[in-house]
Enzyme design. Structure first.
Site, short mmCIF file in Angstrom:
data_model
loop_
_atom_site.label_atom_id
_atom_site.label_comp_id
_atom_site.label_asym_id
_atom_site.label_seq_id
_atom_site.Cartn_x
_atom_site.Cartn_y
_atom_site.Cartn_z
N LYS A 225 -19.80 42.19 14.38
CA LYS A 225 -19.34 40.80 14.54
C LYS A 225 -17.93 40.65 13.97
O LYS A 225 -17.70 39.87 13.04
CB LYS A 225 -20.34 39.86 13.85
CG LYS A 225 -20.87 38.77 14.78
CD LYS A 225 -22.02 38.03 14.14
CE LYS A 225 -22.17 36.64 14.72
NZ LYS A 225 -22.72 36.59 16.08
N GLU A 261 -24.31 41.05 27.77
CA GLU A 261 -24.71 39.83 27.05
C GLU A 261 -23.74 38.71 27.38
O GLU A 261 -22.80 38.90 28.14
CB GLU A 261 -24.75 40.09 25.54
CG GLU A 261 -23.41 40.49 24.95
CD GLU A 261 -23.45 40.62 23.44
OE1 GLU A 261 -24.04 39.76 22.78
OE2 GLU A 261 -22.88 41.60 22.92
C1 LIG Z 1 -23.75 36.51 16.96
C2 LIG Z 1 -23.86 37.02 18.34
C3 LIG Z 1 -25.09 37.16 19.01
C4 LIG Z 1 -26.39 36.65 18.45
O1 LIG Z 1 -26.79 37.20 17.24
P1 LIG Z 1 -27.83 36.44 16.31
O2 LIG Z 1 -27.94 37.29 15.11
O3 LIG Z 1 -29.10 36.35 17.08
O4 LIG Z 1 -27.25 35.10 16.04
C5 LIG Z 1 -25.10 37.74 20.26
N1 LIG Z 1 -23.96 38.15 20.85
C6 LIG Z 1 -22.77 38.03 20.26
C7 LIG Z 1 -21.56 38.50 20.97
C8 LIG Z 1 -22.68 37.46 18.99
O5 LIG Z 1 -21.48 37.31 18.41
#
Ligand SMILES: *Cc1c(COP(=O)(O)O)cnc(C)c1O
Length: 370
Positions: A225, A261
């Site tokens: 992230k 995603e």
């Molecule tokens: C944060 C995020 C998610 C979801 O993650 P969670 O831990 O379930 O909140 C999915 N895809 C991306 C690109 C993200 O930044």
């Protein structure tokens, strides 16, 4: 306090500036009185929260310098702007990570519930390794999250109206000119009460498959992230929004035929009682919600596969949904593929029984779910 002096956290106003006031970043308009003991936040309209930024009273700040070699004790500070060197690692080279998690008011009495905060802590540690940053320990992270919730408890929405969204940040705050890891790091958490993420609320959303812009590549940072993953896809997201779609679905950057995603959430497809989600192999963000849904589905007797998910899997699915802290579990109503013909031709190369013109040619609608 100590951290306020070090970081130059300001309460707003004060100080002479050489810049015209319109160039200054906005100062939060916060009540200077300490109200951290109060329950029930001001005059907020809890029924129409959405995902806007409602600033709260306190943030948590913890620093790590090269000499100290790790994160020492952090503390709460009034929420406000922070001062950074123009040559900080985060501003120049994007050395930064974020997290997102929620605190809920308990249904069964006083107190608050955090959703698996250790998972976010571990994900930040993993991302920090990739980004050459030191990271708080799991204990430090979870402690900081709890402190932030308690200091801002009057902003936790009433039960059923939303949650207090917590946004931990880990940034290279030290100054550096040559390309290298920063000499100092700052871990911060701020909080904002939120309702639903999409303007559709909990209703089913429409997604657009993005065919030109990719969010991740093998060997890149799509699996962590890092703050630098998001600005490059704003263009795709804004274009999709302007056409009425809630979000974009990204394709893998190598074959351009597997869905990965959306901008901020993971994807699941259900067919004939079997659940599938794209496998995380470095290009997909491993969501805490994704992992939780996989565990819950398996516990309930569903077969869950983590594998490649093609556009055809998506189009022929019985149900599609997205998962993430911000979006929760959001049903998908339709998915549009602009250039269905191209994907059909590519698939035909591998799979002789696919009609190269594809059903309907231009686009596919997929109904159901939710
Ligand atoms: C944060 C995020 C998610 C979801 O993650 P969670 O831990 O379930 O909140 C999915 N895809 C991306 C690109 C993200 O930044």
């Amino acid at each position: 306090t100590h951290s306020r002096r070090l970081l130059g956290v300001q309460d707003g106003g004060g100080g002479r500036s050489l810049l015209p006031s319109r160039w200054k970043s906005s100062q939060p308009q916060l009540d200077p009185v300490d109200r951290s003991d109060e329950e029930g936040g001001g005059d907020i309209d809890w029924d129409n929260l959405g995902f806007g930024l409602t600033p709260t009273d306190y943030m948590y700040v913890m620093r790590c310098t090269q000499e100290e070699g790790g994160f020492s004790r952090g503390e709460l500070a009034r929420y406000g702007n922070i001062e950074l060197s123009p040559s900080s690692g985060v501003l120049n080279y994007g050395q930064g990570l974020f997290e997102g998690l929620k605190a809920y008011r308990r249904a069964d009495g006083p107190g608050y519930t955090l959703f698996r905060p250790e998972e976010n802590a571990r994900r930040m540690q993993h991302g920090a390794g990739r980004m050459c940053m030191p990271s708080p320990s799991v204990e430090q992270f979870v402690h900081a999250v709890k402190q932030t919730v308690l200091a801002n408890k009057r902003w936790v929405p009433p039960q059923g109206k939303g949650a207090l969204y917590l946004r931990p940040l880990l940034i290279g705050s030290g100054a550096i000119l040559g390309l290298a890891p920063a000499p100092e790091y700052t871990f911060m958490i701020y909080a904002a009460p939120v309702g639903t993420y999409f303007k559709e609320g909990m209703a089913a959303i429409n997604l657009l498959v993005e065919e030109e812009i990719h969010r991740a590549m093998p060997g890149g940072t799509g699996g962590v992230k890092t703050i630098s993953n998001y600005a490059p896809v704003l263009k795709a997201q804004m274009d999709a929004r302007s056409k009425g779609f809630a979000d974009v679905l990204y394709l893998d950057s190598v074959h351009k035929r597997y869905v990965e995603e959306a901008s901020s959430c993971n994807l699941f497809v259900v067919k004939g009682g079997a659940v599938a989600t794209p496998a995380t192999a470095g290009t997909i963000l491993p969501g805490v919600t994704r992992r939780s849904i996989i565990e819950l589905a398996r516990d309930s007797g569903y077969q869950v596969e983590e594998r490649l998910v093609s556009i055809d899997d998506l189009i022929s699915a019985d149900e599609v949904f997205c998962t993430g802290t911000a979006v929760g579990v959001t049903p998908v109503s339709t998915v549009r593929v602009q250039d269905r013909r191209r994907h059909a031709v590519e698939e035909a190369v591998h799979d002789s029984d696919v009609d190269p013109d594809g059903p309907g040619g231009g686009q596919e609608r997929m109904d159901g779910c939710g």
